[in-house]
Design an enzyme around this catalytic site. Structure first.
Site, PDB file in Angstrom:
ATOM      1  N   CYS A 122      58.123  31.415  26.190  1.00 51.02           N
ATOM      2  CA  CYS A 122      58.030  30.000  25.803  1.00 51.02           C
ATOM      3  C   CYS A 122      56.663  29.403  26.123  1.00 51.02           C
ATOM      4  O   CYS A 122      56.334  28.320  25.642  1.00 51.02           O
ATOM      5  CB  CYS A 122      59.120  29.192  26.490  1.00 51.02           C
ATOM      6  SG  CYS A 122      60.773  29.779  26.096  1.00 51.02           S
ATOM      7  N   HIS A 262      57.037  22.026  26.345  1.00 55.91           N
ATOM      8  CA  HIS A 262      57.963  22.984  25.742  1.00 55.91           C
ATOM      9  C   HIS A 262      59.336  22.324  25.645  1.00 55.91           C
ATOM     10  O   HIS A 262      59.840  21.774  26.632  1.00 55.91           O
ATOM     11  CB  HIS A 262      58.014  24.247  26.597  1.00 55.91           C
ATOM     12  CG  HIS A 262      59.132  25.169  26.233  1.00 55.91           C
ATOM     13  ND1 HIS A 262      59.421  25.487  24.923  1.00 55.91           N
ATOM     14  CD2 HIS A 262      60.046  25.824  27.001  1.00 55.91           C
ATOM     15  CE1 HIS A 262      60.465  26.300  24.896  1.00 55.91           C
ATOM     16  NE2 HIS A 262      60.864  26.520  26.134  1.00 55.91           N
ATOM     17  N   ASN A 292      65.858  24.985  21.722  1.00 58.86           N
ATOM     18  CA  ASN A 292      64.702  25.647  22.342  1.00 58.86           C
ATOM     19  C   ASN A 292      64.225  26.748  21.392  1.00 58.86           C
ATOM     20  O   ASN A 292      64.880  27.778  21.247  1.00 58.86           O
ATOM     21  CB  ASN A 292      65.144  26.227  23.695  1.00 58.86           C
ATOM     22  CG  ASN A 292      64.037  26.988  24.406  1.00 58.86           C
ATOM     23  OD1 ASN A 292      63.009  27.314  23.809  1.00 58.86           O
ATOM     24  ND2 ASN A 292      64.255  27.284  25.681  1.00 58.86           N
TER      25      ASN A 292
END
Ligand code: ACO
Length: 338
Positions: A122, A262, A292
């Protein structure tokens, strides 16, 4: 930890164009409630996620990455033949090898560009922006396409309710181009703590534990995460790293016009922003619609923020990624792009 931007270069990397692409299939919390023992209320309260987009069988991540790349190039008014490099931040590329960046380079016809993937989960897009900036600052490259793309829907265990509700698929892209040293990507911080590899990882499918029929039957495959440990770590390390990065270029959290973290979940974003004293109006979120999307989340958020007019030339934008590794990365940008 690696800090960049310590010396004044001749030119810096500027964001010249952005793009994003998601699959058209939308998976809702209601649908997930029919698949595993969960509820819309649990998911929304803990994560802020309502929907996510997922690839259908037969669809490829490289096609999303290519579409996002085309948009970024068109937005930057730069032809693919002007690219010196294509970087893809991903941990879920089309094939084990070659790198997905090679597939995208071929799709775009970016014949002059070298191409490779950056694997930092990520944090990947922010790692790739730092990598691209270093090439541009050194004078080795002028135009670099940086893509963040992931399809963790292909890698989660769909019977594990603690993880399968979190992730979505997508791609975001940015064209970075050489420009004035007074603005652009001013500095980046890249960090890793490899003692926490097992906090969030894909233990099977690699060379250590190739997938066996038994693993598939027993459901011993797919992404595994110690959610609470990851949460605690991120909320601790990310604000600290942002403050250090800003300080290096003579800025502080009060100077930040837009914080693009993020998009893991709303609670982490809120906790990090709180610790920095940055209110909601200066913090971009779209996790509710996309979930996500790992390495894609930061460039997708940047593309939407720019589209919505939330990033103005001269503004200070801070991006930060965090995830498997454990890794984290921050970019401090004085915005000049559109
Ligand atoms: N529906 C209903 N109940 C659930 C679900 C679900 N989908 N998932 C877990 N639960 C249950 C658990 O079984 C547990 O039940 P118990 O108390 O009876 O044992 C309870 O809910 C609490 O579970 P926790 O995992 O402790 O829940 P938590 O409050 O920590 O929230 C979450 C989980 C949202 C994952 C949180 O820990 C988090 O956000 N972690 C950060 C993860 C992250 O952002 N990772 C980013 C990096 S990922 C990457 O790089 C690939």
């Amino acid at each position: 930890m690696l800090d960049t931007g310590l010396t004044q270069p001749v030119s810096r990397a500027h964001f010249a164009g952005l793009g994003l692409a998601v699959p058209d299939r939308v998976l809702t919390n209601e649908e997930l409630s029919a698949m595993v023992d969960t509820t819309d209320e649990w998911i929304t309260t803990r994560t802020g996620i309502h929907t996510r987009h997922v690839l259908r069988a037969g669809e490829k991540l490289s096609d999303l990455a290519t579409e996002a790349g085309k948009q970024a190039l068109s937005n930057a008014k730069i032809g693919a033949d002007n690219l010196d490099m294509v970087l893809c931040a991903t941990t879920s590329g089309d094939y084990l090898w070659p790198a997905m960046a090679c597939v995208v380079q071929g799709n775009l016809g970016a014949k002059r560009a070298c191409a490779f993937d950056v694997s930092a989960a990520c944090s990947g897009f922010c790692y790739a922006v730092a990598t691209a900036s270093a090439f541009i600052e050194s004078g080795a490259a002028r135009n670099i396409l940086v893509i963040g793309a992931d399809c963790l829907s292909r890698h989660v265990n769909w019977s594990d309710r603690s993880t399968c509700i979190l992730f979505g698929d997508g791609a975001g892209a940015a064209v970075l181009t050489a420009g004035s040293p007074d603005s652009g990507v001013l500095t980046s911080t890249l960090g890793t703590d490899g003692s926490m590899v097992e906090h969030v990882w894909m233990p099977t499918g690699g060379s250590a534990n190739p997938v066996t029929e038994e693993m598939l039957v027993n459901g011993e495959f797919g992404l595994q995460m110690r959610g609470r440990d990851v949460y605690r770590f991120c909320v601790e390390v990310v604000p600290k790293s942002i403050v250090e990065s800003l300080c290096r270029v003579g800025l502080k959290p009060a100077d930040v016009d837009l914080l693009v973290l993020h998009q893991a979940n709303l609670r982490i974003i809120g906790a990090v922003a709180d610790r920095l004293g940055i209110d909601e109006s200066r913090c971009f979120t779209n996790v509710g619609r996309y979930g996500n999307t790992s390495a894609a989340s930061v460039p997708m958020a940047l593309a939407e923020a720019a589209h919505e007019g939330k990033i103005a030339p001269g503004g200070v934008v801070v991006t930060a990624g965090f995830g498997a590794g454990l890794t984290w990365a921050v970019n401090v940008i004085k915005w000049t792009g559109n």
